[in-house]
Write a protein that holds these residues in place. Sequence first.
Motif, PDB file in Angstrom:
ATOM      1  N   LYS A 146       9.843  13.383   3.099  1.00  0.00           N
ATOM      2  CA  LYS A 146       8.792  12.792   3.926  1.00  0.00           C
ATOM      3  C   LYS A 146       8.581  11.336   3.530  1.00  0.00           C
ATOM      4  CE  LYS A 146       7.853  16.914   5.604  1.00  0.00           C
ATOM      5  NZ  LYS A 146       8.211  17.279   6.992  1.00  0.00           N
ATOM      6  N   ARG A 147       8.360  10.513   4.535  1.00  0.00           N
ATOM      7  CA  ARG A 147       8.052   9.102   4.273  1.00  0.00           C
ATOM      8  C   ARG A 147       6.547   8.916   4.261  1.00  0.00           C
ATOM      9  NH1 ARG A 147       7.562   3.660   5.924  1.00  0.00           N
ATOM     10  NH2 ARG A 147       9.330   2.350   5.268  1.00  0.00           N
ATOM     11  N   VAL A 148       6.014   8.363   3.185  1.00  0.00           N
ATOM     12  CA  VAL A 148       4.583   8.133   3.047  1.00  0.00           C
ATOM     13  C   VAL A 148       4.332   6.650   2.820  1.00  0.00           C
ATOM     14  CG1 VAL A 148       4.140  10.452   2.165  1.00  0.00           C
ATOM     15  CG2 VAL A 148       4.643   8.604   0.559  1.00  0.00           C
ATOM     16  N   GLU A 149       3.136   6.220   3.152  1.00  0.00           N
ATOM     17  CA  GLU A 149       2.724   4.838   2.924  1.00  0.00           C
ATOM     18  C   GLU A 149       1.862   4.778   1.670  1.00  0.00           C
ATOM     19  OE1 GLU A 149       3.596   2.163   4.869  1.00  0.00           O
ATOM     20  OE2 GLU A 149       4.905   3.556   5.957  1.00  0.00           O
ATOM     21  N   LEU A 150       2.273   3.962   0.708  1.00  0.00           N
ATOM     22  CA  LEU A 150       1.549   3.827  -0.547  1.00  0.00           C
ATOM     23  C   LEU A 150       1.126   2.380  -0.760  1.00  0.00           C
ATOM     24  CD1 LEU A 150       3.925   5.952  -2.824  1.00  0.00           C
ATOM     25  CD2 LEU A 150       1.813   6.711  -1.726  1.00  0.00           C
ATOM     26  N   ASP A 151       0.099   2.193  -1.578  1.00  0.00           N
ATOM     27  CA  ASP A 151      -0.345   0.845  -1.926  1.00  0.00           C
ATOM     28  C   ASP A 151       0.499   0.318  -3.071  1.00  0.00           C
ATOM     29  OD1 ASP A 151      -2.462   0.667  -0.065  1.00  0.00           O
ATOM     30  OD2 ASP A 151      -3.743   1.862  -1.387  1.00  0.00           O
ATOM     31  N   ASP A 152       1.089  -0.865  -2.889  1.00  0.00           N
ATOM     32  CA  ASP A 152       1.823  -1.520  -3.965  1.00  0.00           C
ATOM     33  C   ASP A 152       0.806  -2.029  -4.983  1.00  0.00           C
ATOM     34  OD1 ASP A 152       3.063  -3.731  -5.497  1.00  0.00           O
ATOM     35  OD2 ASP A 152       4.791  -3.319  -4.213  1.00  0.00           O
ATOM     36  N   THR A 153       0.920  -1.553  -6.216  1.00  0.00           N
ATOM     37  CA  THR A 153      -0.063  -1.932  -7.240  1.00  0.00           C
ATOM     38  C   THR A 153      -0.025  -3.422  -7.555  1.00  0.00           C
ATOM     39  OG1 THR A 153       1.551  -1.327  -8.941  1.00  0.00           O
ATOM     40  CG2 THR A 153      -0.059   0.346  -8.303  1.00  0.00           C
ATOM     41  N   GLY A 154       1.086  -4.072  -7.284  1.00  0.00           N
ATOM     42  CA  GLY A 154       1.191  -5.497  -7.582  1.00  0.00           C
ATOM     43  C   GLY A 154       0.606  -6.383  -6.498  1.00  0.00           C
ATOM     44  N   THR A 155       0.897  -6.038  -5.238  1.00  0.00           N
ATOM     45  CA  THR A 155       0.483  -6.903  -4.125  1.00  0.00           C
ATOM     46  C   THR A 155      -0.651  -6.317  -3.297  1.00  0.00           C
ATOM     47  OG1 THR A 155       2.079  -5.925  -2.581  1.00  0.00           O
ATOM     48  CG2 THR A 155       2.851  -7.750  -3.970  1.00  0.00           C
ATOM     49  N   GLY A 156      -0.880  -5.019  -3.414  1.00  0.00           N
ATOM     50  CA  GLY A 156      -1.891  -4.378  -2.579  1.00  0.00           C
ATOM     51  C   GLY A 156      -1.394  -4.059  -1.182  1.00  0.00           C
ATOM     52  N   GLU A 157      -0.146  -4.409  -0.886  1.00  0.00           N
ATOM     53  CA  GLU A 157       0.411  -4.148   0.433  1.00  0.00           C
ATOM     54  C   GLU A 157       0.819  -2.686   0.572  1.00  0.00           C
ATOM     55  OE1 GLU A 157       3.696  -6.708   1.090  1.00  0.00           O
ATOM     56  OE2 GLU A 157       2.596  -8.561   0.719  1.00  0.00           O
ATOM     57  N   LYS A 158       0.887  -2.230   1.832  1.00  0.00           N
ATOM     58  CA  LYS A 158       1.380  -0.895   2.111  1.00  0.00           C
ATOM     59  C   LYS A 158       2.905  -0.914   2.076  1.00  0.00           C
ATOM     60  CE  LYS A 158      -2.421   1.481   3.098  1.00  0.00           C
ATOM     61  NZ  LYS A 158      -2.804   2.723   2.382  1.00  0.00           N
ATOM     62  N   VAL A 159       3.491   0.020   1.344  1.00  0.00           N
ATOM     63  CA  VAL A 159       4.950   0.113   1.283  1.00  0.00           C
ATOM     64  C   VAL A 159       5.360   1.555   1.571  1.00  0.00           C
ATOM     65  CG1 VAL A 159       5.279  -1.789  -0.329  1.00  0.00           C
ATOM     66  CG2 VAL A 159       4.858   0.499  -1.217  1.00  0.00           C
ATOM     67  N   GLY A 160       6.486   1.698   2.243  1.00  0.00           N
ATOM     68  CA  GLY A 160       6.984   3.024   2.556  1.00  0.00           C
ATOM     69  C   GLY A 160       7.798   3.597   1.410  1.00  0.00           C
ATOM     70  N   GLN A 161       7.623   4.874   1.148  1.00  0.00           N
ATOM     71  CA  GLN A 161       8.382   5.522   0.086  1.00  0.00           C
ATOM     72  C   GLN A 161       8.676   6.965   0.508  1.00  0.00           C
ATOM     73  OE1 GLN A 161       7.172   4.833  -4.009  1.00  0.00           O
ATOM     74  NE2 GLN A 161       7.567   6.951  -4.521  1.00  0.00           N
ATOM     75  N   TRP A 162       9.887   7.427   0.229  1.00  0.00           N
ATOM     76  CA  TRP A 162      10.271   8.787   0.549  1.00  0.00           C
ATOM     77  C   TRP A 162       9.995   9.697  -0.639  1.00  0.00           C
ATOM     78  CZ3 TRP A 162      11.905  10.791   5.160  1.00  0.00           C
ATOM     79  CH2 TRP A 162      12.111   9.862   6.183  1.00  0.00           C
ATOM     80  N   VAL A 163       9.295  10.795  -0.371  1.00  0.00           N
ATOM     81  CA  VAL A 163       8.974  11.776  -1.400  1.00  0.00           C
ATOM     82  C   VAL A 163       9.471  13.146  -0.929  1.00  0.00           C
ATOM     83  CG1 VAL A 163       6.953  10.477  -2.155  1.00  0.00           C
ATOM     84  CG2 VAL A 163       6.697  12.266  -0.417  1.00  0.00           C
ATOM     85  N   ASN A 164       9.545  14.090  -1.855  1.00  0.00           N
ATOM     86  CA  ASN A 164       9.985  15.424  -1.468  1.00  0.00           C
ATOM     87  C   ASN A 164       8.853  16.426  -1.593  1.00  0.00           C
ATOM     88  OD1 ASN A 164      10.138  15.312  -4.382  1.00  0.00           O
ATOM     89  ND2 ASN A 164      11.260  17.223  -4.308  1.00  0.00           N
ATOM     90  N   THR A 165       8.844  17.405  -0.707  1.00  0.00           N
ATOM     91  CA  THR A 165       7.854  18.480  -0.728  1.00  0.00           C
ATOM     92  C   THR A 165       8.517  19.813  -1.089  1.00  0.00           C
ATOM     93  OG1 THR A 165       8.170  18.862   1.641  1.00  0.00           O
ATOM     94  CG2 THR A 165       6.430  17.324   0.990  1.00  0.00           C
ATOM     95  N   GLY A 166       9.758  19.761  -1.520  1.00  0.00           N
ATOM     96  CA  GLY A 166      10.516  20.953  -1.878  1.00  0.00           C
ATOM     97  C   GLY A 166      11.924  20.538  -2.265  1.00  0.00           C
ATOM     98  N   ASP A 167      12.817  21.496  -2.375  1.00  0.00           N
ATOM     99  CA  ASP A 167      14.211  21.172  -2.698  1.00  0.00           C
ATOM    100  C   ASP A 167      14.789  20.268  -1.618  1.00  0.00           C
ATOM    101  OD1 ASP A 167      14.168  22.651  -5.007  1.00  0.00           O
ATOM    102  OD2 ASP A 167      15.069  24.449  -4.107  1.00  0.00           O
ATOM    103  N   ASP A 168      15.486  19.212  -2.046  1.00  0.00           N
ATOM    104  CA  ASP A 168      15.984  18.211  -1.095  1.00  0.00           C
ATOM    105  C   ASP A 168      17.435  17.813  -1.383  1.00  0.00           C
ATOM    106  OD1 ASP A 168      15.589  16.887  -3.475  1.00  0.00           O
ATOM    107  OD2 ASP A 168      14.298  15.316  -2.674  1.00  0.00           O
ATOM    108  N   HIS A 169      18.167  18.673  -2.083  1.00  0.00           N
ATOM    109  CA  HIS A 169      19.493  18.312  -2.596  1.00  0.00           C
ATOM    110  C   HIS A 169      20.487  17.901  -1.509  1.00  0.00           C
ATOM    111  CE1 HIS A 169      17.999  19.910  -6.358  1.00  0.00           C
ATOM    112  NE2 HIS A 169      17.766  21.067  -5.776  1.00  0.00           N
TER     113      HIS A 169
END
Length: 391
Positions: A310-333
Amino acid sequence: LLFEAGSQAVYMCKCPKCKNWIAIDYFRDVMIPGWEGTVRELEKEDLANKKIRLNDSFFLCPQCHDVLPESAFADPSNRQWVHKYPDRKDHHSYQVLPIDVPAINPLRRTMNQLKDYDSKKDWVNFKVGLPFEDSQSSFLEEQMDMHAVSYHVPRPEGEARIMTGCYMGIDVGKVSWLTITKPNTLGGDDIVYWERLRQDGDNYSGKRAVELFRVFGCTYGVVDAGPDISLPAYLTKELAGKFMACRYDTTNRIRTLDVLIKIDEEESIVTVNRSGVFDGLVRAVNKGITRLNKGSPEYSLAVEHLKALKRVELDDTGTGEKVGQWVNTGDDHYGHSLAYANIARRLREVPQTDPVLPYLPSIGSVKLKEKPDNEDDERGRIILPPSFFSR
């Protein structure tokens, strides 16, 4: 999650025409004059079409297909809560839709608010109040199934070549997950083979990967750089010049759309933009440009692995900007092994002697993907039609 764990009550409405009790489905029952599709298919960009009249949107009864007036939703005697799981008496849960408060949320207002959201997913999640996965943040099962091809490939034994021009990707663990792809006429790739490799003291995974590399006439391959470093070390040596180990950069500090960040030919390691890889893959898979193999017994498992990403939007701790990041909710091999096969093709198509992108070591650390153990040692077995051998 709390709603799903409870009784799952919906506030049903009686149709004035057919007298049936209706649970409204915005994706099914909302009609928009000037738009031939459903709300599910409507995108924010479509609203530029002046023929679409959001202000005239209306509900259609799914039973009698007559107009379901909004006045029916405002009459308490015409409404009732119905629990999908009435036996869950210790946890009653209720779903409230915007139209359940029609004086505040008339349909035309809800539909027009799509213009106010950056993404349709946010509009559906926060305004309509329903879970929603869009084609840019999730691998959609319906799309994967609709576009899937069917190659039946028997489990290869020996090194007799059956194809040419393929690419290999391997996600490493106690069980390693191998994907073979072949470029198609759409500009993407067809997955022709999956197999699970269980490592042993005699390096079965490495030897089997080399065997399959030759059987499928692979042009290039990419393997996960960890956590087991012995497998990538073996493959990059045994298939020198045709195989690289891959590291994901997950710092989110690289402001580039390029996937390949750094190619170290001497060490046989490529560093890639993880978000960029999956941003490209999700579009290709959902549009049917890159296609899964329904002829494989591994197909259902591969679909589940891709759906777990899943692609989620997270806050970049350095700039405060929204950045996209892919995370897994289960096995993703199998999702990662497909990504590595995609990277292998990119490496083959990008001249190795040319710089891809200057790499700045100060941007942060490079992180290897963690791997949960998996004790399943089944291997994919698929059968190829004779007509495919001539491709």
